[in-house]
Design a protein around this motif. Sequence first.
Motif, PDB file in Angstrom:
ATOM      1  N   ALA A  57      40.980  30.697  28.837  1.00  0.00           N
ATOM      2  CA  ALA A  57      39.824  30.656  29.317  1.00  0.00           C
ATOM      3  C   ALA A  57      40.038  30.797  30.893  1.00  0.00           C
ATOM      4  CB  ALA A  57      38.940  29.361  29.171  1.00  0.00           C
ATOM      5  N   VAL A  58      39.448  31.808  31.621  1.00  0.00           N
ATOM      6  CA  VAL A  58      39.337  31.988  32.863  1.00  0.00           C
ATOM      7  C   VAL A  58      38.070  31.983  33.461  1.00  0.00           C
ATOM      8  CG1 VAL A  58      40.188  33.778  34.523  1.00  0.00           C
ATOM      9  CG2 VAL A  58      41.321  33.573  32.345  1.00  0.00           C
ATOM     10  N   TRP A  59      37.746  31.592  34.849  1.00  0.00           N
ATOM     11  CA  TRP A  59      36.527  31.417  35.382  1.00  0.00           C
ATOM     12  C   TRP A  59      36.802  32.308  36.797  1.00  0.00           C
ATOM     13  CZ3 TRP A  59      38.426  27.571  32.567  1.00  0.00           C
ATOM     14  CH2 TRP A  59      37.601  26.916  31.551  1.00  0.00           C
ATOM     15  N   VAL A  60      36.084  33.102  36.981  1.00  0.00           N
ATOM     16  CA  VAL A  60      35.908  34.259  37.873  1.00  0.00           C
ATOM     17  C   VAL A  60      34.705  34.082  38.777  1.00  0.00           C
ATOM     18  CG1 VAL A  60      36.609  36.760  38.594  1.00  0.00           C
ATOM     19  CG2 VAL A  60      37.902  35.654  36.521  1.00  0.00           C
ATOM     20  N   GLN A  61      34.980  34.384  40.106  1.00  0.00           N
ATOM     21  CA  GLN A  61      33.862  34.441  40.888  1.00  0.00           C
ATOM     22  C   GLN A  61      33.756  35.985  41.190  1.00  0.00           C
ATOM     23  OE1 GLN A  61      33.738  31.897  44.473  1.00  0.00           O
ATOM     24  NE2 GLN A  61      31.990  32.637  44.949  1.00  0.00           N
ATOM     25  N   VAL A  62      32.424  36.816  41.071  1.00  0.00           N
ATOM     26  CA  VAL A  62      32.333  37.904  41.418  1.00  0.00           C
ATOM     27  C   VAL A  62      31.811  37.979  43.067  1.00  0.00           C
ATOM     28  CG1 VAL A  62      31.750  38.836  39.084  1.00  0.00           C
ATOM     29  CG2 VAL A  62      29.868  38.063  40.730  1.00  0.00           C
ATOM     30  N   THR A 113      36.986  42.837  36.214  1.00  0.00           N
ATOM     31  CA  THR A 113      38.038  42.952  35.399  1.00  0.00           C
ATOM     32  C   THR A 113      38.829  41.651  35.488  1.00  0.00           C
ATOM     33  OG1 THR A 113      38.217  45.294  35.390  1.00  0.00           O
ATOM     34  CG2 THR A 113      40.307  44.350  34.904  1.00  0.00           C
ATOM     35  N   VAL A 114      39.606  41.235  34.364  1.00  0.00           N
ATOM     36  CA  VAL A 114      40.262  39.864  34.530  1.00  0.00           C
ATOM     37  C   VAL A 114      41.869  40.591  33.739  1.00  0.00           C
ATOM     38  CG1 VAL A 114      40.932  37.593  33.744  1.00  0.00           C
ATOM     39  CG2 VAL A 114      38.600  38.411  34.482  1.00  0.00           C
ATOM     40  N   ASP A 115      42.972  40.301  34.486  1.00  0.00           N
ATOM     41  CA  ASP A 115      44.153  40.678  33.917  1.00  0.00           C
ATOM     42  C   ASP A 115      45.019  39.416  33.728  1.00  0.00           C
ATOM     43  OD1 ASP A 115      44.126  43.520  34.314  1.00  0.00           O
ATOM     44  OD2 ASP A 115      44.301  43.148  36.460  1.00  0.00           O
TER      45      ASP A 115
END
Length: 224
Positions: free
Chosen positions: A109-114, A135-137
Amino acid sequence: MSLMRSGWQSVLFRPVPGGGWRARPIWKEAAGDDFAHALGGGMLALLAIAAWAGYCWRGERASMAEDVRPAAQERQADGSVVATRVPTARPDPPPHLLPRGAQEERRVAVWVQVPPVTPVVDAMGVVHCDCPPVTVDLSLVRLDGGRRVIASSPNGVVLDALDVPIDPAPLPPAPRPWAVGMSYGVRGELGAWLERDVGRVRLGADIQQERDEWNARLRVGWLF
């Protein structure tokens, strides 16, 4: 008594009582039976030791269990994140549908802030704040006897990442490209060899006793 060169070494012929001749390698004639027997016995002992060592070390070629102990998150210089590793034997149900017959081994699981979005007003005066796709790598790497997940985003900021090993897969053994050994022929020929695997190519060098001298050879093979 006469001297003759056979196909593999010089041979000395001596007459024996009662008629006939006795063939004997010239190096045995010069060194004596005790030395010849000791040399042959020593080579056989070395081969036996090598076989025993290979049997004892066979476990090093077996697959290794993956280290899935908990590990803290690490943020790297480029902004990517090495995910927190939290193993669990009883995970929650998967958040998505798994294909029929699939076995879940790992959950990430990955949490990303745009980045901030500039509002756009259309011709009707309506304000739009559409966020572009993010995009998450992810990379699964082998490290310190286990596996770690690295997460990054080219158009966002990774805030947190979680790696949950559920059914760890065994790690393959470390490659061992070198090999060395000795050889002992049925007629007492001595030899030694060295091999090195380079990708799908196997290189080798041999030193072998032939007749009353030593010869060297180079070998090239293909792994399949």
